[in-house]
Design an enzyme around this catalytic site. Structure first.
Site, short mmCIF file in Angstrom:
data_model
loop_
_atom_site.label_atom_id
_atom_site.label_comp_id
_atom_site.label_asym_id
_atom_site.label_seq_id
_atom_site.Cartn_x
_atom_site.Cartn_y
_atom_site.Cartn_z
CE LYS A 13 -89.93 54.29 -76.09
NZ LYS A 13 -89.66 53.76 -74.73
NE ARG A 88 -83.35 56.39 -74.63
CZ ARG A 88 -83.79 55.26 -75.17
NH1 ARG A 88 -84.11 55.20 -76.44
NH2 ARG A 88 -83.92 54.19 -74.42
NE ARG A 127 -87.90 44.56 -72.45
CZ ARG A 127 -87.98 45.81 -72.94
NH1 ARG A 127 -88.97 46.13 -73.74
NH2 ARG A 127 -87.09 46.71 -72.62
NE ARG A 133 -83.18 45.54 -74.48
CZ ARG A 133 -83.97 46.54 -74.84
NH1 ARG A 133 -85.08 46.30 -75.52
NH2 ARG A 133 -83.66 47.76 -74.53
NE ARG A 144 -82.81 50.39 -70.92
CZ ARG A 144 -83.62 49.39 -71.24
NH1 ARG A 144 -83.61 48.28 -70.54
NH2 ARG A 144 -84.43 49.52 -72.27
P1 AMP Z 1 -84.09 51.20 -76.21
O1 AMP Z 1 -84.24 49.89 -76.89
O2 AMP Z 1 -84.78 52.33 -76.91
O3 AMP Z 1 -84.46 51.16 -74.75
O4 AMP Z 1 -82.54 51.57 -76.27
C1 AMP Z 1 -81.54 50.71 -75.71
C2 AMP Z 1 -80.27 51.52 -75.43
O5 AMP Z 1 -79.77 52.08 -76.65
C3 AMP Z 1 -80.44 52.71 -74.51
O6 AMP Z 1 -80.39 52.36 -73.13
C4 AMP Z 1 -79.27 53.59 -74.91
O7 AMP Z 1 -78.04 53.09 -74.41
C5 AMP Z 1 -79.26 53.39 -76.43
N1 AMP Z 1 -80.14 54.35 -77.13
C6 AMP Z 1 -81.25 54.04 -77.86
N2 AMP Z 1 -81.81 55.14 -78.37
C7 AMP Z 1 -81.04 56.18 -77.96
C8 AMP Z 1 -81.11 57.58 -78.15
N3 AMP Z 1 -82.10 58.15 -78.87
N4 AMP Z 1 -80.13 58.34 -77.58
C9 AMP Z 1 -79.14 57.80 -76.87
N5 AMP Z 1 -79.02 56.49 -76.63
C10 AMP Z 1 -79.95 55.66 -77.17
#
Ligand code: AMP
Length: 189
Positions: A13, A88, A127, A133, A144
């Site tokens: 994404k 989400r 990654r 990360r 996740r």
């Molecule tokens: P991402 O980079 O989108 O995978 O997000 C990394 C982490 O940020 C996730 O595993 C969650 O802990 C938090 N996070 C990001 N976006 C959201 C969201 N829309 N709702 C809740 N937690 C989020």
């Protein structure tokens, strides 16, 4: 244009959102990037969410909805918004509808990148090795993925029912995925 880029973590994404930013001048709204920036800056919000991000769990709906609300105000008049990693949960999706409705807008299209879980694990392991990360380590990544399946996947039928869901094969090359997204966007307007 309000476009949700939908899919599990590591589906690509972020990569596709950045291409759309470069090609169309849309604004990428990645709640994950915003939360990581808050952690890096050591802000009050960052300190509050740091351990949640590291565990792979989701931060509260309230926090991410406020971040999006704020960005919509900051970027008023933008050509389009790409929601990346948001919504989400069903609660976030409902909140987004309200935020947009209050601005005379709506979710125009949802593009779902379809990938298989084994490939995702391989992708994220790479990654993790390249970028380090923390939440990409295999244990946290599986949390996740579980969260995605339990809390986020239920949004698929909701958007499908509205007739705005488009599916693109996320296993294809970056350019092919990008072509699929362009085709879906043409249908959306
Ligand atoms: P991402 O980079 O989108 O995978 O997000 C990394 C982490 O940020 C996730 O595993 C969650 O802990 C938090 N996070 C990001 N976006 C959201 C969201 N829309 N709702 C809740 N937690 C989020």
């Amino acid at each position: 244009m309000n476009l949700i880029l939908f899919g599990p973590p590591a589906a690509g994404k972020g990569t596709q959102a950045k291409k759309l930013v470069a090609e169309r001048g849309y604004i990428q709204l990645s709640t994950g990037d915003m939360l990581r920036a808050a952690v890096a800056s050591g802000s009050e919000l960052g300190n509050k969410v740091k351990s949640i991000l590291e565990s792979g769990a989701l931060v509260s709906d309230e926090i991410v909805i406020a971040l999006i609300d704020d960005q919509l105000d900051t970027n008023k008049g933008a050509a389009g918004f790409i929601y990346d990693g948001f919504p989400r949960t069903v609660g976030q999706a409902q909140a987004l509808d309200k935020l947009l409705e209050s601005r005379g807008e709506k979710v125009d299209t949802v593009i779902r990148l379809v990938v298989d879980e084994a490939a995702l694990l391989a992708r994220v392991t790479k990654r993790f090795e390249e970028q380090g990360r923390k939440d990409d380590n295999p244990e946290t990544f599986s949390v996740r993925l579980e969260k995605y399946n339990a809390d986020t996947a239920p949004l698929v039928p909701i958007y499908a029912e509205r007739g705005i869901l488009h599916e693109v094969d996320g296993m294809a090359s970056i350019d092919e995925v990008s072509g699929g997204i362009d085709a879906a966007l043409k249908e959306a307007v």
